[in-house]
Design an enzyme around this catalytic site. Structure first.
Site, PDB file in Angstrom:
ATOM      1  N   LYS A 167      -3.110   3.468  -2.454  1.00 22.17           N
ATOM      2  CA  LYS A 167      -4.356   4.116  -2.680  1.00 22.17           C
ATOM      3  C   LYS A 167      -4.057   5.392  -1.704  1.00 22.17           C
ATOM      4  CE  LYS A 167      -7.085   1.029  -0.085  1.00 22.17           C
ATOM      5  NZ  LYS A 167      -6.905  -0.333  -0.635  1.00 22.17           N
ATOM      6  N   MET A 197      -7.258   9.194   9.614  1.00 19.64           N
ATOM      7  CA  MET A 197      -8.125   9.911   8.592  1.00 19.64           C
ATOM      8  C   MET A 197      -8.896  11.094   8.768  1.00 19.64           C
ATOM      9  SD  MET A 197      -8.959   6.363   6.562  1.00 19.64           S
ATOM     10  CE  MET A 197      -9.466   5.344   8.083  1.00 19.64           C
ATOM     11  N   ASP A 247       0.679  -1.265   0.025  1.00 19.58           N
ATOM     12  CA  ASP A 247       0.014  -0.016   0.095  1.00 19.58           C
ATOM     13  C   ASP A 247       0.753   1.368   0.009  1.00 19.58           C
ATOM     14  OD1 ASP A 247      -2.386  -1.115   0.015  1.00 19.58           O
ATOM     15  OD2 ASP A 247      -2.861  -0.932   1.958  1.00 19.58           O
TER      16      ASP A 247
END
Ligand code: SAH
Length: 260
Positions: free
Chosen positions: A65, A180, A43
């Protein structure tokens, strides 16, 4: 997938947590698997120094991503893992932090099991613990906090369910760690204050935690949004909220050495 297709599987997928960035925080088990892997699917948040430890003969697949940048779709990643496990012995699915903490590791494990692919998880040091630690913020402390909540600040439709109840989070524990959360910070800090948290409640944002380029922004939930605007502070970052953040003033000078 029928029974005969399942039997054709020769390999195993290891869902490995790479830790938050400092290669010194990769587990011995994770490191050994990377050295022996035939295929590594990794990742975007996995640090370059950790990618360097991958078996040079291994096939590397970037499934990275990052917001707004091209990345493999989840189904595509799972399809690759299944396909590689049919022809290779050791397939490592390498994820930032811990695979089972906001890493979609659980979803990948479900899909692999459904496809009859042997799979096991290797936990990693999660950013929500390590980034505050490297910033001198212990999440619990006998005089400040005896409870901590890990929560996602990114509530894209259908991504994490049920939706986050910020009022319950505000009252649920003394320390709150948000993954996040940068893009949604105006909303989150407003909701926490609406739920009764003082605007003076300390908050720390830690970007690229445990890496050489780690940066911190310290403020209060009443001031932090303005500070983010003024400084241009960006993701990826962890937010830690609560009185433990005050310890940053004392502990923040004893910086851990990053294995570079
Ligand atoms: N599985 C990962 C989290 C994946 S979600 C883990 O256990 O750490 C991605 C979010 O994690 C980012 O948006 C950011 O909030 C956080 N994150 C991951 N690595 C980070 C780092 N080195 N420093 C600060 N935040 C990080």
């Amino acid at each position: 997938m029928n029974q005969s297709e399942q039997i054709r599987c020769v390999g195993k997928v290891y869902l490995v947590g790479a830790g938050p960035g400092d290669p010194g925080l990769l587990t011995l088990k994770g490191k050994t698997l990377l050295e022996y892997a035939d295929v590594v699917v990794y990742d975007a948040l996995v640090s370059p120094q950790i990618l360097e430890t991958i078996n040079p003969k291994a096939e590397r697949i970037d499934a990275g991503k990052r917001r707004g940048r091209h990345s493999l779709k989840q189904e595509e990643t799972t399809r690759i893992l299944i396909e590689k496990a049919r022809t290779h012995a050791a397939v490592v699915r390498l994820k930032g932090g811990d695979p089972f903490v906001f890493g979609r590791g659980g979803e990948e494990m479900e899909d692999l099991i459904a496809a009859g692919v042997p799979v096991e998880v290797v936990p990693g040091v999660t950013a929500g613990i390590a980034a505050p630690a490297y910033a001198g913020i212990p999440l619990t402390h006998r005089h400040y906090s005896s409870s901590v909540t890990f929560v996602t600040g990114h509530e894209a439709a259908g991504k994490y369910r049920p939706e986050v109840n910020w009022s319950a989070i505000a009252h649920g524990s003394e320390t709150i760690v948000i993954y996040m959360g940068i893009h949604n910070l105006p909303y989150i800090t407003r909701e926490l204050q609406k739920a009764g948290l003082s605007p003076e409640t300390p908050i720390a944002l830690i970007r690229w935690g445990t890496r050489i380029e780690q940066e911190e922004l310290i403020g209060t939930i009443g001031s932090i949004v303005r500070q983010v605007e003024e400084t241009g502070f960006e993701a990826p970052a962890i937010a830690a909220i609560g009185s433990v953040v005050k310890l940053h003033e004392i502990f923040g000078n004893s910086r851990p050495v990053v294995f570079a």
